[in-house]
Write an enzyme that holds these catalytic residues in place. Sequence first.
Site, PDB file in Angstrom:
ATOM      1  N   GLY A 124       0.786  -1.222   0.000  1.00  0.00           N
ATOM      2  CA  GLY A 124       0.000   0.000   0.000  1.00  0.00           C
ATOM      3  C   GLY A 124       0.819   1.272   0.000  1.00  0.00           C
TER       4      GLY A 124
ATOM      5  N   HIS B 263       2.019   0.204 -14.040  1.00  0.00           N
ATOM      6  CA  HIS B 263       1.819  -0.788 -12.991  1.00  0.00           C
ATOM      7  C   HIS B 263       0.733  -1.743 -13.478  1.00  0.00           C
ATOM      8  CE1 HIS B 263       1.455  -1.533  -8.389  1.00  0.00           C
ATOM      9  NE2 HIS B 263       1.170  -2.630  -9.075  1.00  0.00           N
TER      10      HIS B 263
ATOM     11  N   ARG C 172      -3.286 -12.220  -1.122  1.00  0.00           N
ATOM     12  CA  ARG C 172      -4.595 -11.955  -0.515  1.00  0.00           C
ATOM     13  C   ARG C 172      -5.542 -11.481  -1.603  1.00  0.00           C
ATOM     14  NH1 ARG C 172      -4.548  -6.438  -0.700  1.00  0.00           N
ATOM     15  NH2 ARG C 172      -2.530  -5.406  -0.519  1.00  0.00           N
TER      16      ARG C 172
END
Length: 339
Positions: free
Chosen positions: A54, A98, A182
């Site tokens: 993050g 990205h 995740r």
Amino acid sequence: MATMGDKISARQVMQDADVPTVPGTEGETSVAAARRAADELGYPILLKASAGGGGKGMRLVQSPDDVEDAFGAAAAEAQASFGDPRLYVEKALSPARHVEIQVLCDEHGDVLTLGERECSIQRRHQKLIEESPSAALTPAAREAMEAAAERACKAVGYRNAGTFEFLLSPEGSFYFIELNARLQVEHPVTELVTGVDIVREQLRIAAGERLVATGRADRRGHSIEIRLNAEDPEHDFRPSPGRIERFRAPEGPGVRVDTFVESGSLITPYYDSMIAKLIVWDADRPTAIARAERALRETLVDGVPTTRELALEVLASEPFRSGNYSTATLDALRSEVAV
């Protein structure tokens, strides 16, 4: 998950699996080692937390004078966020895109890749708009990235849903940066283009069942996700806690809204600033953009500043509409507005 959750060890595992990684250090880095690495790689560099995610524990370093202060700040943030201050160095690639690959893996060694998500519209290394498929990938490049993710899954015996994140250089080369072991915020984008319920598949994997399919998931159409954050883009994306006076979600075909808020909801300063996700699907990219713009205009959030208007600006911009954008695009668009 334990192996790939540590970014330093993950880099070594990926190299062993013949997955390209961003040039950088191979282990925990000190200030002195970071300086040496920067001298070899050339500035700018990124200091990154081994346990990070993050954008936390990450600092861009433009010159030798900035290394020590950036190292201290990144290590302190990494310790506070993850209980682990270890850092490593990567060469900062710019301009870069990205792009990430969603995977599902079961305990029987089966792997299903579900295509890519383009996540280059970011502020402070955190994503604001995601889409699938990416306008930057050719079919050959897409297959190469999915094959690399599949090799990586099999190399570590991965079992779960997960996302392999890559940086895509202007000339088309891609480099592994991390595995998110995740479910990610942007998973609905993939669900809409593949028809696969990723949460359901996670539960099936956890129950020991085999994947219903392997190889490459079928996909159709185009999907875009906009994160609506309680932030003020006019003041450096400062969080804006407060009470939602009125909230109205958009409706209609091809529109999905994931949120916990309603009129009267209190947005506290203690959690992430995202208050809703707006996801749209349509047959192709131009119509998906048009649907996203319509849905955003129908979205009503009164009481706190949000990123709604910023998202409309991005969707209307030439770089986004052309598909020719990078992780630097949002900052560039904001600079133009400021001027």
